[in-house]
Design a protein around this motif. Sequence first.
Motif, PDB file in Angstrom:
ATOM      1  N   LEU A   1       0.169  -0.823  -0.034  1.00  0.00           N
ATOM      2  CA  LEU A   1      -0.006  -0.436   0.016  1.00  0.00           C
ATOM      3  C   LEU A   1       0.587   1.460   0.034  1.00  0.00           C
ATOM      4  O   LEU A   1       0.460   2.224  -0.844  1.00  0.00           O
ATOM      5  CB  LEU A   1      -0.983  -0.184   1.549  1.00  0.00           C
ATOM      6  CG  LEU A   1      -2.004  -1.108   0.996  1.00  0.00           C
ATOM      7  CD1 LEU A   1      -3.122  -0.873   2.445  1.00  0.00           C
ATOM      8  CD2 LEU A   1      -2.794  -0.338  -0.453  1.00  0.00           C
TER       9      LEU A   1
ATOM     10  N   MET B   1       2.240   2.504  -3.663  1.00  0.00           N
ATOM     11  CA  MET B   1       1.143   2.448  -4.337  1.00  0.00           C
ATOM     12  C   MET B   1       0.330   3.797  -3.968  1.00  0.00           C
ATOM     13  O   MET B   1       0.104   4.239  -4.725  1.00  0.00           O
ATOM     14  CB  MET B   1      -0.612   1.201  -4.485  1.00  0.00           C
ATOM     15  CG  MET B   1      -0.029  -0.411  -4.889  1.00  0.00           C
ATOM     16  SD  MET B   1      -0.722  -1.385  -3.791  1.00  0.00           S
ATOM     17  CE  MET B   1      -2.747  -0.937  -5.177  1.00  0.00           C
ATOM     18  N   ALA B   2       0.656   4.168  -3.301  1.00  0.00           N
ATOM     19  CA  ALA B   2       0.256   5.352  -2.584  1.00  0.00           C
ATOM     20  C   ALA B   2       1.012   6.517  -3.552  1.00  0.00           C
ATOM     21  O   ALA B   2       0.967   7.625  -3.197  1.00  0.00           O
ATOM     22  CB  ALA B   2       0.187   5.528  -1.118  1.00  0.00           C
ATOM     23  N   GLN B   3       2.359   6.382  -3.080  1.00  0.00           N
ATOM     24  CA  GLN B   3       3.432   7.242  -3.990  1.00  0.00           C
ATOM     25  C   GLN B   3       2.561   7.254  -5.647  1.00  0.00           C
ATOM     26  O   GLN B   3       3.872   7.602  -6.234  1.00  0.00           O
ATOM     27  CB  GLN B   3       4.530   6.396  -4.065  1.00  0.00           C
ATOM     28  CG  GLN B   3       5.264   6.661  -2.103  1.00  0.00           C
ATOM     29  CD  GLN B   3       6.287   5.780  -2.058  1.00  0.00           C
ATOM     30  OE1 GLN B   3       7.043   5.987  -2.556  1.00  0.00           O
ATOM     31  NE2 GLN B   3       6.787   5.804  -0.477  1.00  0.00           N
ATOM     32  N   ALA B   4       2.241   6.060  -6.470  1.00  0.00           N
ATOM     33  CA  ALA B   4       2.459   5.486  -7.274  1.00  0.00           C
ATOM     34  C   ALA B   4       1.642   7.288  -8.677  1.00  0.00           C
ATOM     35  O   ALA B   4       0.704   8.039  -7.991  1.00  0.00           O
ATOM     36  CB  ALA B   4       1.630   4.700  -8.051  1.00  0.00           C
ATOM     37  N   GLU B   5       2.206   6.851  -9.270  1.00  0.00           N
ATOM     38  CA  GLU B   5       1.877   8.734  -9.985  1.00  0.00           C
ATOM     39  C   GLU B   5       2.528   8.047 -11.636  1.00  0.00           C
ATOM     40  O   GLU B   5       3.403   8.479 -12.048  1.00  0.00           O
ATOM     41  CB  GLU B   5       2.809   9.955 -10.226  1.00  0.00           C
ATOM     42  CG  GLU B   5       1.494  11.345 -10.471  1.00  0.00           C
ATOM     43  CD  GLU B   5       2.053  12.143  -8.812  1.00  0.00           C
ATOM     44  OE1 GLU B   5       1.633  13.289  -8.655  1.00  0.00           O
ATOM     45  OE2 GLU B   5       3.732  12.538  -9.606  1.00  0.00           O
TER      46      GLU B   5
ATOM     47  N   ARG C   1       6.507   1.251 -10.604  1.00  0.00           N
ATOM     48  CA  ARG C   1       4.663   1.725  -9.294  1.00  0.00           C
ATOM     49  C   ARG C   1       3.182   1.822 -10.042  1.00  0.00           C
ATOM     50  O   ARG C   1       3.317   1.141 -11.615  1.00  0.00           O
ATOM     51  CB  ARG C   1       4.621   3.451 -10.102  1.00  0.00           C
ATOM     52  CG  ARG C   1       6.023   3.709  -9.241  1.00  0.00           C
ATOM     53  CD  ARG C   1       6.283   5.220  -9.657  1.00  0.00           C
ATOM     54  NE  ARG C   1       7.831   6.283  -9.225  1.00  0.00           N
ATOM     55  CZ  ARG C   1       7.908   6.742  -8.571  1.00  0.00           C
ATOM     56  NH1 ARG C   1       6.553   6.626  -7.888  1.00  0.00           N
ATOM     57  NH2 ARG C   1       8.615   6.521  -8.233  1.00  0.00           N
TER      58      ARG C   1
ATOM     59  N   PRO D   1      -0.874   1.649 -10.432  1.00  0.00           N
ATOM     60  CA  PRO D   1      -1.745   2.751 -10.530  1.00  0.00           C
ATOM     61  C   PRO D   1      -2.292   3.117  -9.079  1.00  0.00           C
ATOM     62  O   PRO D   1      -2.951   2.493  -8.806  1.00  0.00           O
ATOM     63  CB  PRO D   1      -1.866   2.556 -11.650  1.00  0.00           C
ATOM     64  CG  PRO D   1      -1.956   1.546 -12.812  1.00  0.00           C
ATOM     65  CD  PRO D   1      -1.149   1.481 -11.711  1.00  0.00           C
ATOM     66  N   ALA D   2      -3.001   4.102  -8.934  1.00  0.00           N
ATOM     67  CA  ALA D   2      -3.565   4.606  -7.677  1.00  0.00           C
ATOM     68  C   ALA D   2      -5.287   5.728  -7.636  1.00  0.00           C
ATOM     69  O   ALA D   2      -4.834   5.396  -9.163  1.00  0.00           O
ATOM     70  CB  ALA D   2      -2.942   5.451  -6.411  1.00  0.00           C
ATOM     71  N   GLU D   3      -5.564   5.772  -7.170  1.00  0.00           N
ATOM     72  CA  GLU D   3      -6.521   6.882  -7.684  1.00  0.00           C
ATOM     73  C   GLU D   3      -6.810   7.963  -8.291  1.00  0.00           C
ATOM     74  O   GLU D   3      -6.950   8.453  -9.084  1.00  0.00           O
ATOM     75  CB  GLU D   3      -7.722   7.070  -6.403  1.00  0.00           C
ATOM     76  CG  GLU D   3      -8.606   7.296  -6.623  1.00  0.00           C
ATOM     77  CD  GLU D   3      -9.824   7.346  -5.785  1.00  0.00           C
ATOM     78  OE1 GLU D   3     -11.061   8.344  -5.494  1.00  0.00           O
ATOM     79  OE2 GLU D   3      -9.639   6.889  -4.321  1.00  0.00           O
ATOM     80  N   GLU D   4      -5.467   8.591  -7.177  1.00  0.00           N
ATOM     81  CA  GLU D   4      -4.798   9.700  -8.315  1.00  0.00           C
ATOM     82  C   GLU D   4      -4.895   9.697  -9.721  1.00  0.00           C
ATOM     83  O   GLU D   4      -5.140  10.608 -10.592  1.00  0.00           O
ATOM     84  CB  GLU D   4      -3.520  10.368  -7.542  1.00  0.00           C
ATOM     85  CG  GLU D   4      -2.922  11.671  -8.029  1.00  0.00           C
ATOM     86  CD  GLU D   4      -1.583  11.344  -7.596  1.00  0.00           C
ATOM     87  OE1 GLU D   4      -0.815  12.685  -7.821  1.00  0.00           O
ATOM     88  OE2 GLU D   4      -1.172  11.437  -6.657  1.00  0.00           O
ATOM     89  N   ASP D   5      -4.356   8.256 -10.357  1.00  0.00           N
ATOM     90  CA  ASP D   5      -3.755   7.954 -11.515  1.00  0.00           C
ATOM     91  C   ASP D   5      -4.989   8.338 -12.314  1.00  0.00           C
ATOM     92  O   ASP D   5      -5.137   8.153 -13.789  1.00  0.00           O
ATOM     93  CB  ASP D   5      -3.092   6.989 -11.654  1.00  0.00           C
ATOM     94  CG  ASP D   5      -1.491   7.190 -10.646  1.00  0.00           C
ATOM     95  OD1 ASP D   5      -0.766   7.756 -11.468  1.00  0.00           O
ATOM     96  OD2 ASP D   5      -1.415   7.160 -10.269  1.00  0.00           O
TER      97      ASP D   5
END
Length: 532
Positions: A17, A20-24, A135, A137-141
Amino acid sequence: MKPNVAWVRSACLLLLLPLMAQAEVYTSIQELTAVFSLERRVVAALTNYLGDMETRLARIRKYLQEYEQVSAEGVATDEGIMERLAGNPVHAFHLMKRLTVDWRHIEDQAKKDYWINVVEAMSGGVGGRGGLSVRLPAEEDLHGAAQALVRLHDVYNLNMTQLVRGNVWGVQSYAELTAQDCLYMGKHSFNMGMYPRAIQWFEEAYTLAGLEGNATVTQDQVNMFLNTAIKAYDESTLTRPELGHSVPTSLQKENETTKVVQYRLGDDLTPQEDAQNFQALCRGEKLLSYRYLASLTCFYDHRDHPYFFLMPVKVERHYLQPELLTFHDVLSDFEINHIKGIAKPMLARAMVQGHQGKGNTVSNTRTSKVGWLDDSFDLIIQKVNKRVEMITGLSTNVAAEDAEMMQVSNYGIGGHYNPHHDYLLVDKTEDELRFNIHPRELVMGDRIATFMFYLSDVTRGGATAFPRLGTAVWPSKGSAAFWHNLKRSGEGDVSTLHGACPVVHGSKWVSNKWIRERGQFLRRGCTLRPED
């Protein structure tokens, strides 16, 4: 002692987690390519998992079918059925077989955790198995990818019906959108204040919902959002009438979207005019007169350097004053691959100067990932920097602080950079220079010129547009754009406002070499005319 599989799986996911949270991911095609490769491995693991599950279920079904065949010989309410079955030696044999051999197979399969293979395939990319690190993808992506699609539709005025059916500006694929997807895009458009575009997305979602039989979302659900967007649009046009004509929508007739728009050029444009010109140039529209275009030429030039007398540079002129040039075939494929190769591990989200010059910050005005290459660590970079110096006549000595390190950028989904100026100091107040700018920056001086290499071709979009000049430079692998950011008087040239058009389809790699004022004193002198 054998560890609890469920607990181990939960622990693995908890470890994943933070990563994943750092994913961009959406800000770089390089990152996206790695994720697609990771997904291929995960799909292979899921396919094996599905096969194992089907085998397991088939064995259970076979057990149940055999029992049903046995129980069908009697009536469930018959008190003597079990005794009668037990008295049949063949039934007794099958009973022993089911509860020994067959049950052992079912129990053994139930104990195996086939899902762990899928987890390992996923964690192999995230955790860096084999030296790799991908990385996720996260919700930000997801939000970033949606905003990119909204931006592409807006800037390029893409045909909505074709877009949702997989035709992205003439590039056809199986990548289609559902009614639910269009509803999601409409919500993003609405939240960004793009009410006309939101109405288009909601209308398309309504149509698709009907064609889908309300499978992904119902027409009633879409209609609520559509009515809200229309109401917001009507209210906005009352307070700001110009918004009613800024973006062609499906509220207008199709022939009205093709009417001729009058564009104005110059240094005194309003932000709205800058944006209008920028989008027109991104779409490939010609803003300069045919007479002016006829004065622009392509030619060979030795650049007043002995090296180029035998092998002159191919030059394309896009504008006369300020001079905007493209130098073609200045990088070889080997050099391009080398630069991209050493830059890939260094790529990080691009930063822009913070408000009032206070540090650097991530901004939605620029969606790309960048890396910085110091020529002191690589002979190829040194060679390329020397070539820039020979072409421009300006010093590119990084050690002497005459220029910055080479910056390599990779743009992601709809990757763009809003119109901006490259100079950093001339537009700052004395207080901003004193308190917000590092003394080293003041010693180096401002960015006197920009030399931008194109490290890839782009299938659709990705031009560098100059809205006040009315011209654009389109990516061509191995070429480089060049212009001066400062006048000879040292003042900033406001007409050099430029931006990176969103990438519609394909991958865009560029490399910037910013040349500073320090070291150029005897190379580009001043004139007696302050306007020069």
